[in-house]
Design a protein around this motif. Structure first.
Motif, PDB file in Angstrom:
ATOM      1  N   ARG A 230      43.639  34.856  28.096  1.00 43.31           N
ATOM      2  CA  ARG A 230      44.995  35.341  28.381  1.00 43.31           C
ATOM      3  C   ARG A 230      46.033  34.605  27.511  1.00 43.31           C
ATOM      4  NH1 ARG A 230      46.382  39.658  29.133  1.00 43.31           N
ATOM      5  NH2 ARG A 230      48.401  38.848  29.799  1.00 43.31           N
ATOM      6  N   THR A 234      48.735  36.351  24.928  1.00 44.61           N
ATOM      7  CA  THR A 234      50.199  36.181  25.013  1.00 44.61           C
ATOM      8  C   THR A 234      50.716  35.242  23.922  1.00 44.61           C
ATOM      9  OG1 THR A 234      49.848  34.440  26.655  1.00 44.61           O
ATOM     10  CG2 THR A 234      50.322  36.625  27.498  1.00 44.61           C
ATOM     11  N   PRO A 236      51.978  34.110  20.078  1.00 41.75           N
ATOM     12  CA  PRO A 236      52.954  34.782  19.205  1.00 41.75           C
ATOM     13  C   PRO A 236      52.331  35.573  18.062  1.00 41.75           C
ATOM     14  CG  PRO A 236      53.051  32.395  18.929  1.00 41.75           C
ATOM     15  CD  PRO A 236      52.095  32.645  20.035  1.00 41.75           C
TER      16      PRO A 236
ATOM     17  N   ASP B 116      58.247  42.045  32.041  1.00 42.84           N
ATOM     18  CA  ASP B 116      56.986  41.416  32.436  1.00 42.84           C
ATOM     19  C   ASP B 116      56.420  40.752  31.178  1.00 42.84           C
ATOM     20  OD1 ASP B 116      54.369  40.793  33.025  1.00 42.84           O
ATOM     21  OD2 ASP B 116      53.925  42.675  34.054  1.00 42.84           O
ATOM     22  N   VAL B 117      56.731  39.463  31.047  1.00 41.80           N
ATOM     23  CA  VAL B 117      56.386  38.750  29.818  1.00 41.80           C
ATOM     24  C   VAL B 117      54.875  38.681  29.643  1.00 41.80           C
ATOM     25  CG1 VAL B 117      56.573  36.526  28.631  1.00 41.80           C
ATOM     26  CG2 VAL B 117      58.526  37.438  29.897  1.00 41.80           C
ATOM     27  N   GLU B 118      54.161  38.428  30.753  1.00 37.40           N
ATOM     28  CA  GLU B 118      52.719  38.226  30.645  1.00 37.40           C
ATOM     29  C   GLU B 118      51.997  39.492  30.179  1.00 37.40           C
ATOM     30  OE1 GLU B 118      49.183  36.003  33.026  1.00 37.40           O
ATOM     31  OE2 GLU B 118      50.994  36.517  34.118  1.00 37.40           O
ATOM     32  N   ASN B 119      52.467  40.628  30.654  1.00 38.61           N
ATOM     33  CA  ASN B 119      51.821  41.887  30.249  1.00 38.61           C
ATOM     34  C   ASN B 119      52.566  42.581  29.110  1.00 38.61           C
ATOM     35  OD1 ASN B 119      49.522  42.129  32.126  1.00 38.61           O
ATOM     36  ND2 ASN B 119      51.149  42.011  33.670  1.00 38.61           N
ATOM     37  N   ARG B 120      53.608  41.947  28.633  1.00 37.84           N
ATOM     38  CA  ARG B 120      54.395  42.452  27.502  1.00 37.84           C
ATOM     39  C   ARG B 120      54.876  43.888  27.712  1.00 37.84           C
ATOM     40  NH1 ARG B 120      51.224  39.605  22.425  1.00 37.84           N
ATOM     41  NH2 ARG B 120      52.177  37.584  22.743  1.00 37.84           N
ATOM     42  N   ILE B 121      55.472  44.106  28.865  1.00 40.10           N
ATOM     43  CA  ILE B 121      56.085  45.405  29.121  1.00 40.10           C
ATOM     44  C   ILE B 121      57.469  45.198  29.731  1.00 40.10           C
ATOM     45  CG2 ILE B 121      54.066  46.924  29.342  1.00 40.10           C
ATOM     46  CD1 ILE B 121      54.122  46.456  32.334  1.00 40.10           C
ATOM     47  N   LEU B 228      56.133  45.834  24.626  1.00 40.01           N
ATOM     48  CA  LEU B 228      56.880  44.912  23.764  1.00 40.01           C
ATOM     49  C   LEU B 228      55.920  44.210  22.810  1.00 40.01           C
ATOM     50  CD1 LEU B 228      58.982  43.319  26.661  1.00 40.01           C
ATOM     51  CD2 LEU B 228      59.759  45.098  25.067  1.00 40.01           C
ATOM     52  N   PRO B 230      55.241  40.654  20.155  1.00 43.90           N
ATOM     53  CA  PRO B 230      55.735  39.295  19.876  1.00 43.90           C
ATOM     54  C   PRO B 230      56.557  39.297  18.583  1.00 43.90           C
ATOM     55  CG  PRO B 230      53.398  39.487  19.321  1.00 43.90           C
ATOM     56  CD  PRO B 230      53.789  40.788  19.954  1.00 43.90           C
TER      57      PRO B 230
END
Lengths: 410, 488
Positions: A230, A234, A236, B116-121, B228, B230
């Motif tokens: 995970r 996440t 960069p 939702d940063v962890e799931n990038r949405i 989203l 990075p």
């Protein structure tokens, strides 16, 4: 199939369309004995066949190789339509990175051609080289590489299809940006042949990566790798794919990096800094062999399910699935899906699946049967669409296949 | 039928809204959010394509999914057409009112509901400005990739309706790639959830994919779930100066064919450079240049110089006069300036501008650009090209004076010839601006009757009585025939 029906069809199509075989495994999926297999040689012949089927009330099951169909239940007489005679590359312009090929062309053959020009189709669902282009689009599967390249649905630029009632349509085009009208092409990607038979597809290709490097991390239990996986997802940087595999022998995290040598090396350092672990590096061909083994070694398992949830829930999904003795797991960490290959010697398959279904749904996930022994009722183990989605899909089914010639959405 | 020539639409006068309907609408959204005053309605008489104008019967500005549902339910039950509208920046007349229609605007639905940063949405309401989503997600190291030129004013709901693109879509793809789930209000006010990250996408058809780009003809997206990305570590921006737009086009083909994957490749041609350099946006481009190519790479810092070197080499091999490389963020902005400010600068050299939009296979760019030049010369019209060269998405801009009736007619004829030229080259009539009302009569250049009927059938599934944005996308003949076949 009744003799008079066979006679009537044989008068419409040339002799080359008949006498073809399909994998014996298909009959197990379709849960019935051999009927007629027809292999049209053109879009026009597909249209002729489907018009005939509409008039005769015969159901048609379109297949690519027929090796990856979900379990289904025939109710009426049916014939199998194979795209095995539709194999040609119709148009390939390497400088545009676009290719149009007939639906029955195998991904292996297409990849051989595109590799000459340093290009490829960056999709890696199980058994991808043996799939047909039409089959790949009909199943809509991108494989874990979608993390780095986007989903197949976004790279299908055009298609020729024949609707259930025999109408041939040319959808989309050959250009990468196209908003000329409602995007019914998108409907065909992942439609499993339920709306129309795909006879040719135009796809966007990508340059082959200069370096294709695999980072590997191993552990005695797959759960030990979840937090690192995970963290990679996440980080960069965007790896090409992030796969977590687990069996009773242990777990492996496989992170694929694509790019120029210097950028891949920098990405590895960045990931190691971000995760606090050191990866083992594998380069091709060893890396490819490991990836293919993990991806394809269990594709013929008799019992397999796919589970979906939010990507952040991948750890709890794996915790549930690994409780099944003898299970083999392959997770797409970025996408939040897990393929689980289950042993068929489970004492009670139905109650085991029902238990899994309950646990997964409690976690906010869904479960779908991919392969299931003939004696088990698979219909309970399909993830269901929401009611409204189901109604809209049924409406679209009626629009494209008004006589319900093609199997699928009821 | 709308006509660029007259700037008017001829299918009937706008009907006043019955007072009972107006008061019922006010009950739902509040009096101040129902606009019926003719002076205030003028703002809504066109979108970014000002050639087409018509005042709506009324404008309603709801603030939630439930309010939109109630508004649509009320209007549809009275047989009143609904025209969805975001910021009104569209360039195809997609938000043009019909004589019977009420505009439902999303301006008040401007909240980002979840990141939702962890799931990038992220989940956003449709009235959120595109650039605001990137601003809001930047602190988490994330951003929203699709970047239409109007991103500082256009809304995410409008982007969904148009399947908007932008310069960086060459590498990152258009809006459809990033929309993972939708809450939509359909005919009669029915609220429906489509897709969503974490749900098995194979349970049903790709309804999200179908809805994106449906130009407000299927319903209104009221909550949008978006993927989203990075933020990339580094960026390199180059500016190649060429003697001709054809040689710049060949350099584009060479860069892409060499296996490079730029984030953006944009062309501005000679007439555009001339306009920009004469304006307050002057970027220091040489006036004698026939074309300039803005090339951008992004990604891991370590590989970027290598990519930039290779692209520079491609430009030089195709005859670039010079290639500049941005040395800092300010310099980067300067290299982009001519591209970003082109449309504003053109106002200096002609009172009116028709922004066209078409896509051709990248390898056909040189011959199509030569063909456009030829069309311009034949009609005596000035055509300036500013476009997304990397994906073959052309924007020939025809400069004209609306007061000159003769010139207006030439503009319309030249425009149609350009569309035909692009289609003949294997391209299509719109790459990112949509069909709207402007291009519906060109749809037959790229689609046959069977394909158009299939699109009409898909619309009927979502909107059986054709009360969402009628008169858009599908050509008039197709709609008429579809209606006849329905009544038979």
């Amino acid at each position: 199939m009744r003799v008079d029906l066979t006679d009537s069809l044989s008068r419409l199509l040339p002799g080359e369309a008949f006498g073809h075989s399909v994998p014996s495994s298909l009959w197990a999926v379709l849960r019935t004995g051999v009927e007629t297999v027809v292999a049209p040689g053109s879009t026009e012949e597909v249209a002729t066949l489907l018009k005939w089927a509409s008039e005769m009330g015969v159901r048609v099951v379109p297949i690519g190789t027929g090796a990856h169909m979900c379990p289904r239940y025939p109710r009426d007489p049916f014939i199998v339509l194979t795209t095995s005679r539709l194999k040609e590359i119709q148009h390939y312009e390497p400088a545009d990175l676009t290719m149009t090929a007939s639906a029955g062309a195998s991904i292996r053959d297409l990849s051989t051609e595109t590799a000459i020009y340093g290009q490829w189709l960056p999709f890696d669902p199980p058994d991808v080289p043996n799939r047909t282009l039409g089959g790949l689009v009909a199943t809509g599967l991108s494989g874990p590489l979608w993390a780095g390249y986007g989903q197949l649905r976004n790279h299908v630029l055009g298609a020729t299809i024949v609707c259930g009632d025999g109408r041939a349509l040319r959808l989309g085009g050959k250009v990468v940006k196209n908003v000329a009208g409602f995007d019914i092409l998108k409907l065909m990607v992942g439609s499993r042949g339920e709306l129309a038979v795909i006879t040719s597809v135009t796809v966007r290709l990508f340059p082959l990566p200069v370096v294709d490097q695999l980072l590997v991390l191993e552990a005695t239990d797959v759960s030990e790798l979840v937090s690192t996986a995970r963290a990679v997802a996440t980080a960069p940087i965007m790896p090409a794919s992030i796969i977590l595999s687990g069996t009773s022998d242990g777990g492996r995290l496989l992170v694929r990096l694509h790019g120029a040598k210097v950028s891949v090396e920098a990405d590895q350092k960045s990931l190691e800094k971000h995760t606090g672990v050191s990866f083992e590096v594998r380069n091709t061909p060893e890396a490819e062999s490991l990836l293919v083994h993990k991806r394809d070694s269990r594709i013929n398992a008799e019992l397999a399910v796919r589970v979906w949830a939010l990507p952040s829930r991948i750890g709890v999904l794996l915790d549930v699935l690994k409780k099944v003795p003898g299970v083999s797991l392959n997770a797409d960490v970025y996408g939040g899906s897990v393929r689980a290959y289950l042993p068929v010697n489970l004492s009670d398959i139905e109650s085991s699946l029902a238990g899994l279904q309950k646990d997964i749904e409690e976690l906010g996930g869904t479960i779908r049967a991919l392969r299931i022994p003939a004696e088990v009722n698979a219909s309970s183990y399909f993830a269901k669409p929401l009611v409204d989605e189901g109604e809209l899909a049924a409406g679209l089914k009626r629009a494209f296949d008004p006589h319900a010639v093609l199997w699928g959405i009821e | 039928m709308a006509s660029l020539l007259t700037g008017k639409v001829s299918s009937g006068m706008t009907q006043p809204l019955p007072s009972s309907v107006a008061s019922d609408l006010a009950e739902i959204v509040g009096h101040e959010h129902v606009i019926t005053d003719p002076d205030r309605l003028l703002v809504y008489e066109s979108d970014g394509l000002t050639a087409y104008r018509r005042s709506p019967r009324a404008v309603v500005l709801p603030s939630s999914t439930e309010e939109i549902s109630a508004v649509v339910g009320l209007l549809h039950s009275n047989g009143i057409e609904v025209i969805p509208r975001g910021a009104g920046t569209g360039l195809s007349g997609g938000a043009l009112a019909t004589p019977e229609g009420v505009i439902v605007g999303t301006a008040r639905m401007n909240r980002i509901l979840k990141i939702d940063v962890e799931n990038r949405i992220a989940i956003a309401q449709p009235g959120v400005i595109n650039a605001r989503l990137t601003e809001a997600t930047n602190p988490y190291g994330l951003y929203y990739a699709p970047d239409p030129s109007s991103q500082s004013t256009c809304t995410l709901g409008g982007n969904v309706a148009e399947n908007s693109g932008g310069p960086h879509c060459l590498k990152y793809g258009v809006t459809a790639r990033y929309v993972t789930g939708l809450t939509v209000v359909l005919a009669g006010g029915r609220i429906v959830e489509l897709g969503g990250v974490g749900r098995d996408p194979y349970t049903t058809l790709d309804l999200v994919g179908l809805f994106v780009g449906s130009e407000g003809c299927f319903g209104i997206a009221t909550e949008i779930e978006l993927r989203l990305l990075p933020i990339t570590e580094g960026v390199r921006t180059l500016l190649g100066i060429f003697e001709s737009v054809e040689s710049a086009g060949r350099a584009v083909t060479k860069i892409i064919a060499s296996g490079l994957m730029p984030a953006a490749v944009e062309i501005v041609d000679g007439p555009t450079i001339e306009a920009v350099e004469a304006s307050v946006f002057a970027a220091g481009y040489p006036l004698e240049a026939g074309a300039a190519l803005v090339i951008e790479f992004d990604g891991t810092e370590a590989g970027l110089d290598l990519d930039a070197d290779r692209a520079e080499q491609c430009c030089l091999e195709e005859g670039a006069i010079e290639v500049q490389r941005a040395t800092d963020p300010e310099h980067r902005m300067k290299l982009w300036r001519a591209r970003k400010k082109a449309f504003g600068a053109m106002g200096r050299i002609a009172p009116d501008l028709l922004v066209q939009d078409a896509t051709v296979p990248r390898t056909k760019l040189p011959e199509v650009l030569a063909g456009i030049d030829n069309i311009g010369n034949r009609y005596g019209l000035k055509i300036a090209n500013v476009f997304h060269a990397g994906d073959g998405n052309l924007h020939p801009n025809i400069l004209f004076d609306r007061q000159n009736q003769n010139e207006l007619e030439l503009v319309e004829r030249a425009s149609k010839e350009i569309m035909q030229l692009c289609v003949d080259a294997g391209g299509t009539i719109t790459g990112e601006h949509g069909v709207g009302v402007d291009k519906r009569e060109y749809m037959t250049l790229v689609h046959g009757p069977a394909e158009l009927e299939a699109m009409a059938a898909a619309k009927r599934v979502f909107d059986p009585a054709s009360l969402f944005n009628p008169g858009k996308v599908l050509p008039a003949v197709e709609v008429k025939e579809a209606n006849e076949s329905r009544s038979n």
